[in-house]
Design a protein around this motif. Structure first.
Motif, short mmCIF file in Angstrom:
data_model
loop_
_atom_site.label_atom_id
_atom_site.label_comp_id
_atom_site.label_asym_id
_atom_site.label_seq_id
_atom_site.Cartn_x
_atom_site.Cartn_y
_atom_site.Cartn_z
N UNK A 69 -16.13 -0.76 27.95
CA UNK A 69 -17.65 -1.22 27.23
C UNK A 69 -18.82 -0.11 28.35
N UNK A 70 -18.46 0.10 29.47
CA UNK A 70 -19.47 1.00 30.23
C UNK A 70 -19.40 2.41 29.43
N UNK A 71 -17.96 2.92 29.33
CA UNK A 71 -17.91 4.17 28.70
C UNK A 71 -18.33 4.07 27.20
N UNK A 72 -18.53 3.44 26.37
CA UNK A 72 -18.96 3.04 25.01
C UNK A 72 -20.65 3.23 25.27
N UNK A 73 -21.16 2.45 26.20
CA UNK A 73 -22.60 2.34 26.36
C UNK A 73 -22.93 3.67 26.92
N UNK A 74 -22.26 4.60 27.85
CA UNK A 74 -22.79 5.80 28.25
C UNK A 74 -22.81 6.71 27.18
N UNK A 75 -21.69 6.88 26.29
CA UNK A 75 -21.69 7.76 25.22
C UNK A 75 -22.77 7.62 24.26
N UNK A 76 -23.04 6.46 24.00
CA UNK A 76 -24.09 6.07 22.99
C UNK A 76 -25.32 6.37 23.49
N UNK A 78 -26.01 8.38 25.60
CA UNK A 78 -26.18 9.83 26.33
C UNK A 78 -26.26 10.54 24.88
N UNK A 79 -25.79 10.09 23.68
CA UNK A 79 -26.23 10.94 22.40
C UNK A 79 -27.46 10.58 22.04
N UNK A 80 -28.03 9.28 22.36
CA UNK A 80 -29.64 9.19 21.91
C UNK A 80 -30.50 9.52 22.93
N UNK A 81 -30.05 10.34 23.93
CA UNK A 81 -31.01 10.81 24.76
C UNK A 81 -31.65 9.78 25.61
N UNK A 82 -31.27 8.44 25.74
CA UNK A 82 -31.88 7.53 26.28
C UNK A 82 -31.80 7.61 27.87
N UNK A 99 -30.27 9.04 34.58
CA UNK A 99 -30.12 10.39 34.07
C UNK A 99 -30.16 10.01 32.64
N UNK A 100 -30.07 11.52 31.42
CA UNK A 100 -30.08 11.17 30.06
C UNK A 100 -29.23 12.21 29.68
N UNK A 101 -28.90 12.08 28.24
CA UNK A 101 -28.21 13.30 27.62
C UNK A 101 -26.79 13.24 27.82
N UNK A 102 -26.05 14.04 26.90
CA UNK A 102 -24.32 14.08 26.92
C UNK A 102 -23.85 14.52 28.21
N UNK A 103 -24.70 15.25 28.83
CA UNK A 103 -24.05 16.04 30.06
C UNK A 103 -24.13 14.73 31.20
N UNK A 104 -25.08 14.14 31.49
CA UNK A 104 -25.04 12.97 32.22
C UNK A 104 -24.08 11.89 31.66
N UNK A 105 -24.14 11.53 30.63
CA UNK A 105 -22.78 10.72 29.92
C UNK A 105 -21.84 11.07 30.30
N UNK A 106 -21.39 12.27 30.28
CA UNK A 106 -20.14 13.00 30.89
C UNK A 106 -19.70 12.60 32.23
N UNK A 107 -20.66 12.97 33.00
CA UNK A 107 -20.90 12.70 34.51
C UNK A 107 -20.38 11.04 34.74
#
Length: 116
Positions: A69-76, A78-82, A99-107
């Motif tokens: 659930x955390x992974x799904x939230x981070x990806x979502x 990150x894609x929305x730049x929230x 942080x924000x963005x897909x790079x932060x989501x990957x971290x």
């Protein structure tokens, strides 16, 4: 255009003439009733209010479900730049970076992969 009108946690930032395909839920029915046209309400994101993905708040019954659930939230987010932060069980209160963005989501996904 209207001045910023405080609506609880959300700020009304603009009135825009309705365009085809917009939700009727955004229509300013007061303007319609006064014969002023079909305007829609557009709200600004509150500044400084990031989302928090907290392991303790995840509804999953098991550790792996909460991580998913955390992974799904981070990806979502990150894609929305929230802007968001992720708190894991071993984090100190000040260690969760925002942080924000897909790079932060990957971290964040990397942190999840290393989580005990």
């Amino acid at each position: 255009m209207a001045d910023n009108i405080d609506k609880g946690k959300t700020t009304l930032s603009d009135w825009i003439i309705m365009s085809k395909g917009e939700s009727l839920a955004r229509v300013s029915w007061g303007h319609v009733a006064r014969g002023q046209g079909m305007f829609t309400k557009h709200f600004a994101d509150p500044v400084g209010h990031e989302q928090t993905l907290d392991y303790a708040d995840m509804p999953g019954a098991h550790h792996e479900q909460k991580l998913a659930q955390l992974a799904h939230g981070a990806l979502t987010l990150g894609q929305l730049d929230v802007p968001f932060q992720m708190r894991l069980p071993n984090d100190t209160p000040t260690s969760a970076a925002v942080g924000d963005g897909e790079t932060f989501a990957q971290a964040c996904l990397l942190r999840l992969a290393k989580a005990p």
